[in-house]
Design a protein around this motif. Structure first.
Motif, PDB file in Angstrom:
ATOM      1  N   GLU A 148       0.827  -1.206   0.000  1.00 24.70           N
ATOM      2  CA  GLU A 148       0.000   0.000   0.000  1.00 24.70           C
ATOM      3  C   GLU A 148       0.863   1.258   0.000  1.00 24.70           C
ATOM      4  N   ARG A 149       2.162   1.099  -0.042  1.00 23.64           N
ATOM      5  CA  ARG A 149       3.044   2.263  -0.015  1.00 23.64           C
ATOM      6  C   ARG A 149       2.778   3.144  -1.228  1.00 23.64           C
ATOM      7  N   GLN A 150       2.691   4.441  -1.009  1.00 26.17           N
ATOM      8  CA  GLN A 150       2.416   5.374  -2.094  1.00 26.17           C
ATOM      9  C   GLN A 150       3.680   6.138  -2.430  1.00 26.17           C
ATOM     10  N   VAL A 161       6.134   9.138  -3.116  1.00 27.77           N
ATOM     11  CA  VAL A 161       6.159  10.430  -2.433  1.00 27.77           C
ATOM     12  C   VAL A 161       6.218  11.586  -3.430  1.00 27.77           C
ATOM     13  N   ARG A 205       0.027  14.142  -4.391  1.00 28.47           N
ATOM     14  CA  ARG A 205      -1.077  14.296  -3.435  1.00 28.47           C
ATOM     15  C   ARG A 205      -1.627  12.931  -3.012  1.00 28.47           C
ATOM     16  N   ASP A 206      -2.344  12.931  -1.919  1.00 21.34           N
ATOM     17  CA  ASP A 206      -2.947  11.694  -1.423  1.00 21.34           C
ATOM     18  C   ASP A 206      -3.999  11.185  -2.400  1.00 21.34           C
ATOM     19  N   VAL A 207      -4.126   9.874  -2.463  1.00 24.05           N
ATOM     20  CA  VAL A 207      -5.126   9.241  -3.310  1.00 24.05           C
ATOM     21  C   VAL A 207      -6.403   9.074  -2.493  1.00 24.05           C
ATOM     22  N   LEU A 208      -7.515   9.599  -2.991  1.00 29.57           N
ATOM     23  CA  LEU A 208      -8.785   9.486  -2.297  1.00 29.57           C
ATOM     24  C   LEU A 208      -9.329   8.062  -2.398  1.00 29.57           C
TER      25      LEU A 208
END
Length: 343
Positions: free
Chosen positions: A7-9, A11, A39-42
């Motif tokens: 689940e690592r996104q 940076v 940006r963060d993934v919704l």
């Protein structure tokens, strides 16, 4: 590529943006690279690691005018089709690790809604999903079958015939039983169209004898004109259209490099359309989204049988995209231009 099981996104994202709005010929100074936090993934969004990006003339148009999307503002990412792997997303979205296509931009990672993505389930060289199995192939297919309604024995003329859409449109018209004439910007391209792709004839729009050459190439007139360029080329085609001919408006590249725009010559177009009972229709490939799967199956069968040959020119690295677009606008391309984000 990142391990899709985690689940690592990422940076940081890298993207190519419009640095300044061009008012004439496009130059490298109109672009700039941004390396910035992703940006963060919704919860309802999909994160895609892009593997390949398209390079298309429409990107130039969006820098200066409203097209099928609003005009770009300074700092926005250059729009393009992207092909990549899903890193994360909602449970009801594309599976992690699946290959997908969508419309985003020149960037390393894209975040899109699941309904904006098309899962690419049938194995094929990835670059062909930018061309014959992607939006270019679909544009050519629907433009000729549904909009142009090409019939066997008719004469079809394709402008911008060496481009990403044009080189496929001519071959699709041939597959439908038509006689096909291409219009390009060089004799070398014409040779390739006839020798490699099976066009019946091709003419050079830059030749001093262009109009005479076109007349000789269409002795029975033109039934369907698949137009990718508009401008003076189309003005030369119109008088050679047959009664009840169809003009398929797919693009207007003559206006993309700071060329003249507006309604100049509209009176001539209107008069010709009336006196020859012509039908002129523009379209977007998204108009036919419900039929994409069926059309792709036909295109895939034609590709496998050799009735369609797709040509792709691929550069490597995100930073190569602006120069590739300049080459395309200068008429140096044959087939689809694309960018692979890794060697």
């Amino acid at each position: 590529m990142l391990d899709p099981s985690t689940e690592r996104q990422p940076v940081t994202n890298s993207r190519i943006a419009m640095r300044a709005r061009p008012t004439g010929p496009l130059q490298l100074q109109h672009f700039e690279r941004h390396d910035e936090p992703l940006r963060d993934v919704l919860p309802d969004e999909v994160l895609v690691e892009n593997e390949m990006l398209s390079v298309a003339a429409a990107a130039r148009a969006s820098m200066e005018m409203d097209t099928y999307r609003p005009q770009l503002v300074v700092g926005e990412t250059i729009p393009s089709t992207v092909i990549g792997r899903v890193l994360r997303g909602p449970e009801d979205g594309p599976a992690v690790g699946s290959l997908v296509a969508g419309f985003a931009g020149w960037e390393r990672y894209s975040i899109m809604r699941a309904d904006q993505l098309r899962v690419l389930e049938t194995p094929a060289p990835i670059e062909q999903y930018l061309s014959v199995l992607g939006q270019n192939g679909l544009t050519a297919y629907f433009g000729l079958t549904t909009v142009g309604r090409v019939a066997a024995g008719e004469t079809v003329v394709v402008s911008g015939a060496a481009g990403g859409v044009g080189h496929l449109a001519g071959q699709i018209a041939r597959a439908l039983g038509a006689r096909v004439v291409g219009i390009t910007s060089s004799d070398d391209k014409n040779t390739a169209l006839i020798g490699r792709l099976g066009f019946d004839a091709a003419v050079n729009r830059r030749s001093s004898t262009f109009l005479d050459d076109l007349t000789r190439a269409v002795p029975s007139g033109i039934d369907v004109y698949f137009d990718n360029v508009a401008g003076p080329v189309t003005a030369g085609v119109l008088p050679r259209m047959n009664r009840h001919g169809r003009i398929v408006c797919s693009g207007a590249t003559s206006a993309y490099q700071g060329g003249a725009r507006g309604v100049t010559g509209f009176e001539d177009l209107a008069l010709t359309a009336i006196t020859r009972s012509l039908r002129l229709e523009g379209f977007l490939v998204g108009d036919f989204r419900a039929e994409w799967t069926e059309a792709t199956s036909v295109l895939r069968a034609w590709r496998r049988s050799g009735r369609i040959t797709s040509i792709e020119t691929i550069t490597t690295g995100l930073d190569s995209a602006p120069a590739a677009l300049l080459e395309l606008l200068d008429g140096q391309n044959l087939g689809q231009f694309g960018v692979a984000l890794r060697a």
